[in-house]
Design a protein around this motif. Structure first.
Motif: not given
Lengths: 290, 736
Positions: A181, A185, B419, B424, B540
């Motif tokens: 992820l 990003s 996200r 994302l 996060d």
């Protein structure tokens, strides 16, 4: 060890430790190394030409001139077994190469993207999976004709299926990791993510499967050439040798047994190596404290 | 030994034999627990607290071994017992509750069966009797509908319920001592509050003794009578809770208390303890804390201090500390656990919201749904397609340079929101504008370039770094990709600079992730996020997985970086103390919606959304005292697949009215920068109702006041500011 700087307690160190404690795995490793060595170096030291007939009396039992005896055409079995080793090495690597390229690609794409692409690939895999690999190879050979190269292609595709399944499984678990992820990003390219981020983390599964495929490939090719569908005589593949020697098993068992044992040895060695690798790389198996 | 003493541990030594040597996990541990007393064991990870707890019941597996000491329970030494004898003690007299409730139960049997099994094993009971007893136990731990819950399986319980069922299991044979090993770590703050209340009740009813292992000082303050502070396998300070919190006498304890966000002023640098816990194999000579201690002298290196009792001029305080300088150090320039955390001095003045500045990040009606697991197409045909409403119509703005925190309990959708904002995840509807550009609409190639401007720092330091790549490659790749560096050399130089900026060393560039500690890994994650020089970073839960002193350092780093680089943060967290410390504005999320949003001091004082009120009152405070955690929500959190109709919180809201289930409230804005999504603040709705808004606000003030550490409440009560004047309040549709 070997001058490599392997840090104590690192994953590699633990894996090496577990592996070396596993007796069967060590047998597999040593056996595989012996086999590879013989395949590569042996042909330079063969006492006789493997395809020349009449170098000795027909069906002579093992002796000092002919270590494994001779076959019905007076050919030296020992030389033929060594040549056969070289051929099977070639077979094994070719099949593994095809299986890896096709299988890993399919598994990676399937695992990375999921959705419809995954659906299509998986359904295809499942359909093909129903057929045993040898039957598949038979079908391909029936369509394309006999010959070693056809067999290699057929077996390669057949085992690609298994490789794809394993790779997809590994990809599915790696895909959930946050570092993937994180790559997304900052806008990483897809190819990079699959090949440089995901694949290195899946290598243990792929390597283990490759080793096992190697073992299956040798066995499968031997079966196919036993059936006369692969390389043709006088090429001394082990399978052909077993097949030809069958007729004489009552009077000259060494003709069949020698190549038979060679097959057994090679397949076992690689199978144990593969299983040993899998256990060593599995973080859940424990190292026995000294 | 006292009549009152239930458990006496003398010089316990538990070592783990590994290749490199012996890990001295417990190194001469001595303490005692009285009947009915709860002793807390605190310290950072690796200090040896869990090992101590397990050693009592001899639950140490190879390569660990208890090699010395005595554990005297009711006159008998547990270490001298045979396995059979100690099996009788386990469960029956001393019970242990572990942290991970999901793996503690066997998934193949119902919860009731498992508990009644244990009962039948220890007592000679018929099945029926054991069953009734189990049902009563489930009721005692406040599990609703215990009779039905007897027949259900562990996976059908929610996390909080499972934890309570574990406690029921521990209580099943009426033990006198319970060892609780980090049972509140990793669960929501409201669930934690319920469990703590439950434990307090049980303590009273059953005269239960407890050894409560945790790293959360707030929890300790709530529930413990005495505290033992552990460091590097030893107890460095032990004493009654008031003493330890108000009068700590060991540098480590002081350091621990000081790292807590509650003890520093808002946005001030947090105090942290330099260095790391020492290697437990080659423990340093002398005091094990001396390398990190600001008061260390040469004497400290010479012998390892013993726990000595501190004697005051009155009587024995029963407070012991293992520090040879205990009488020399001036302890009073230390901990004020009641610091004014609302000092507005360093906080950003939120008046910018009244001006016409454009937000940096503008989120409008963002929706993100997921398909629930296990939904087959048959279900979809028959019952219609169901979705997990992770993010439902969220609108918010973030302005340049500020820190907006997003809080809520697990499952509320905050990570998903973070996200989705950074693309994302692809949103299902709604828009996100970044500095005016619509990033939800951008083409893939454009998006790649735009990504430079907003980055993410992930929560889990262990999985956010690729184990097969070196630190240099991980941080350098984004730079290379975006053309910030041209040659390999330039890249390496830039990476080295960044490493130093986040507090690591240049030599770390060629190492792999697994060679670093959790805090260091998180710094690498921060460096990666900074590599492309973004303006906006979504953090996060960056500190949730870290120990309290490491957390302090990482938070300080984030705050410094924000100042130096003029960064804007969206800080996702569930730890409200951290949020109080660093935020300018806060958004509270519940089941996919933002229920309240505004500047931090408005959030911390009434009027609150009822959910905010409950969240705030659930935080354990560092104030010692018998405080009941009030106003806990009833029931369990509803499923996001089928959110409740109308206002999603109405099923658990103490102020719920009939219209709450019918209509979803609109956002009510007070003072233009504070909005609440609740009917009770809606003038139109409340006309003619028994409770006026002022009454509700007064109630809220009363309820939360004794709990919260925040002085702004009492200061607000003295002024007229917190209670909005009905004439001032603008009832606008707001940002909806």
């Amino acid at each position: 060890m070997f001058g490599l700087n392997i840090r104590s307690g690192s994953q590699l160190d633990m894996a090496i430790r577990k592996f070396s404690q596993n007796k069967l795995a060590m047998f597999g490793l040593i056996g595989s190394l012996i086999y590879v060595f013989i395949s590569l170096v042996g042909p330079f030291f063969m006492p006789y030409d493997p395809t020349s007939t009449g170098v000795g009396p027909n069906l002579a039992p093992p002796s000092t001139e002919h270590w494994f005896g001779t076959d019905h055409n007076g050919r030296d079995i020992f030389s033929r077994v060594i040549e056969g080793a070289r051929i099977s090495l070639f077979v094994g690597f070719s099949v593994v190469a095809v299986a890896c390229v096709v299988g890993v690609a399919a598994g990676l794409i399937s695992g990375r993207y999921g959705g419809i692409i995954d659906g299509i690939i998986m359904r295809t895999i499942e359909v093909i999976y129903v057929f045993p690999s040898i039957l598949l190879a038979l079908i391909v050979v029936a369509i394309l004709g006999q010959g070693l190269d056809r067999v290699l292609l057929a077996l390669g595709l057949a085992y690609a299926i298994e490789m794809a399944r394993i790779t997809r499984g590994a990809a599915l678990s790696v895909r959930e990791e946050e570092y993937i992820l994180a790559s997304e990003s900052y806008g990483e390219h897809e190819k990079f993510i699959m090949l440089r981020e995901m694949l290195p983390n899946m290598m243990s599964a792929v390597m283990v499967q490759a080793t096992l495929i190697y073992a299956f490939a040798i066995l499968a090719e031997a079966s196919l050439s036993y059936l006369g569908l692969s390389a043709q005589p006088p090429t001394p593949t082990w399978g052909i040798m077993v097949s030809q020697g069958q007729t004489y098993i009552g009077i000259a068992p060494w003709v069949t047994i020698a190549p038979g044992i060679a097959i057994l040895f090679a397949v076992l060695a690689f199978t144990f190596l593969g299983i040993g690798l899998r256990d060593a790389l599995d973080p859940k198996t424990e190292v026995n404290a000294q | 030994m006292n009549e009152d003493t239930l458990l006496q541990v003398n010089e316990l030594k538990t070592h783990f034999k590994i290749d490199r040597g012996d890990v001295k996990a417990c190194n001469d541990i001595s303490y005692a627990i009285k009947k009915g007393e709860t002793i807390g064991f605190v310290g950072e990870s690796g200090a040896g607290k869990s090992v101590t707890g397990r050693s009592i019941l001899n639950l140490i597996d190879s390569p660990g071994k208890i090699i010395g000491g005595e554990i005297i329970y009711k006159g008998q030494d547990l270490l001298n017992m045979t396995e059979k004898e100690i099996q009788k003690i386990r469960g029956n007299e001393i019970a242990i509750v572990f942290q991970d409730s999901s793996t503690a139960f066997n998934p193949s049997y119902t919860v009731g069966e498992q508990i009644s099994d244990v009962i039948q094993n220890h007592f000679d009971m018929e099945y029926e009797e054991a069953r009734e007893r189990t049902i009563k136990l489930l009721d005692d731990v406040n599990i609703p509908n215990p009779r039905e819950r007897f027949e259900t399986y562990p996976h059908q319980y929610s996390g909080g319920m499972r934890q309570r069922a574990l406690i029921a299991l521990a209580l099943s044979c009426d033990p006198d001592l319970i060892i609780a090993d980090e049972i509140t770590t990793g669960i929501d703050v409201t669930t934690q509050a319920k469990i703590l209340n439950l434990l307090k009740e049980l303590k009273k009813e059953r005269d239960l003794s407890m050894q409560f292992i945790t790293h959360d000082m707030g929890v300790v303050a709530e529930i413990c009578d005495r505290v033992a502070v552990m460091y590097a396998g030893e107890i460095v300070e032990i004493g009654p809770i008031q003493e330890i919190f108000n009068n700590p006498k060991h540098p480590y304890t002081m350091g621990l208390l000081g790292s807590l966000p509650q003890t520093s002023g808002a946005k001030e640098e947090l105090e942290s303890i330099p260095g790391n816990m020492p290697d437990l194999i080659e423990t340093p000579s002398g005091c094990s804390f001396r390398d990190r201690c600001e008061f260390a002298t040469e004497e400290c290196a010479q012998h390892n201090p013993e726990l000595e009792e501190l004697v005051t001029n009155t009587n024995s305080t029963n407070h012991k500390s293992a520090c040879i300088r205990v009488n020399e150090i001036n302890w009073n320039n230390g901990r004020e656990t009641n610091k004014d955390t609302s000092s507005n001095g360093s906080r950003r003045d939120t008046n910018y919201l009244n001006k016409d500045e454009d937000p940096l990040v503008d989120v409008y009606k963002l929706k993100k749904y997921f398909d629930p697991e296990g939904q087959s197409w048959v279900d979809m045909l028959l019952n219609g397609r169901k979705y997990v409403h992770a993010v439902d119509d969220v609108t918010l703005n973030i302005y340049e340079g500020e820190t907006v925190s997003l809080v809520g309990e697990s499952g509320c959708g905050k990570t998903t929101l973070g996200r989705t904002i950074t693309q994302l995840y692809n949103e299902d509807s709604g828009t996100v504008l970044f500095a005016g550009t619509d990033i939800t609409d951008a083409k893939k190639s454009e998006l790649r370039k735009l990504r430079r401007n907003y980055q993410v720092i992930f929560q889990d330091p262990f999985s956010s770094l690729n184990p097969r790549r070196t630190v240099g490659k991980i941080i350098g790749r984004p730079m290379k990709l975006h053309g910030l560096v041209d040659t390999e050399e330039e890249k390496r130089d830039a990476v080295k600079e960044l490493l130093v900026e986040v507090g690591l060393k240049e030599s770390h560039i060629d190492r792999y992730a697994h060679e670093f500690s959790g805090g260091q890994k998180q710094r690498i994650g921060i460096a990666r996020a900074l590599a492309v020089e973004p303006d906006f970073i979504v953090c996060d839960e960056p500190v949730s997985a870290l120990d309290v002193s490491v957390q302090a350092k990482v938070l300080n780093l984030l705050m410094d970086l924000q100042e130096e680089r003029n960064l804007t943060y969206l800080f996702i967290a569930h730890n409200l103390e951290v949020v109080k410390h660093i935020s300018d504005r806060v958004a509270v999320m519940y089941l996919g919606e933002i229920v309240e949003m505004g500047p931090i001091d408005k959030i911390l004082s009434p009027p609150y959304h009822p959910y905010t009120e409950i969240l705030l009152s659930s935080i354990p405070s560092l104030e010692i005292g018998e405080q009941e955690l009030q106003n806990l929500p009833e029931g369990e959190i509803p499923s996001p697949i089928d959110p409740p109709s109308g206002c999603r919180f109405h099923t658990r809201c103490p102020y719920a009215m009939p219209e709450c289930s019918e209509e979803s409230p609109i956002n009510i804005t007070t003072n233009k920068n504070h909005r609440i999504k609740c009917h009770i603040f809606d003038e139109n709705k409340m006309e003619g109702k028994p409770k006026s808004k002022e009454q509700i606000i007064a109630e809220q003030t009363e309820n939360v006041d004794p709990k919260s550490n925040n002085q702004s409440i009492s200061s607000a009560k003295n002024t007229n500011q917190s209670v909005p004047n009905p004439q001032d309040e603008k009832q606008s549709v707001g940002d909806d």
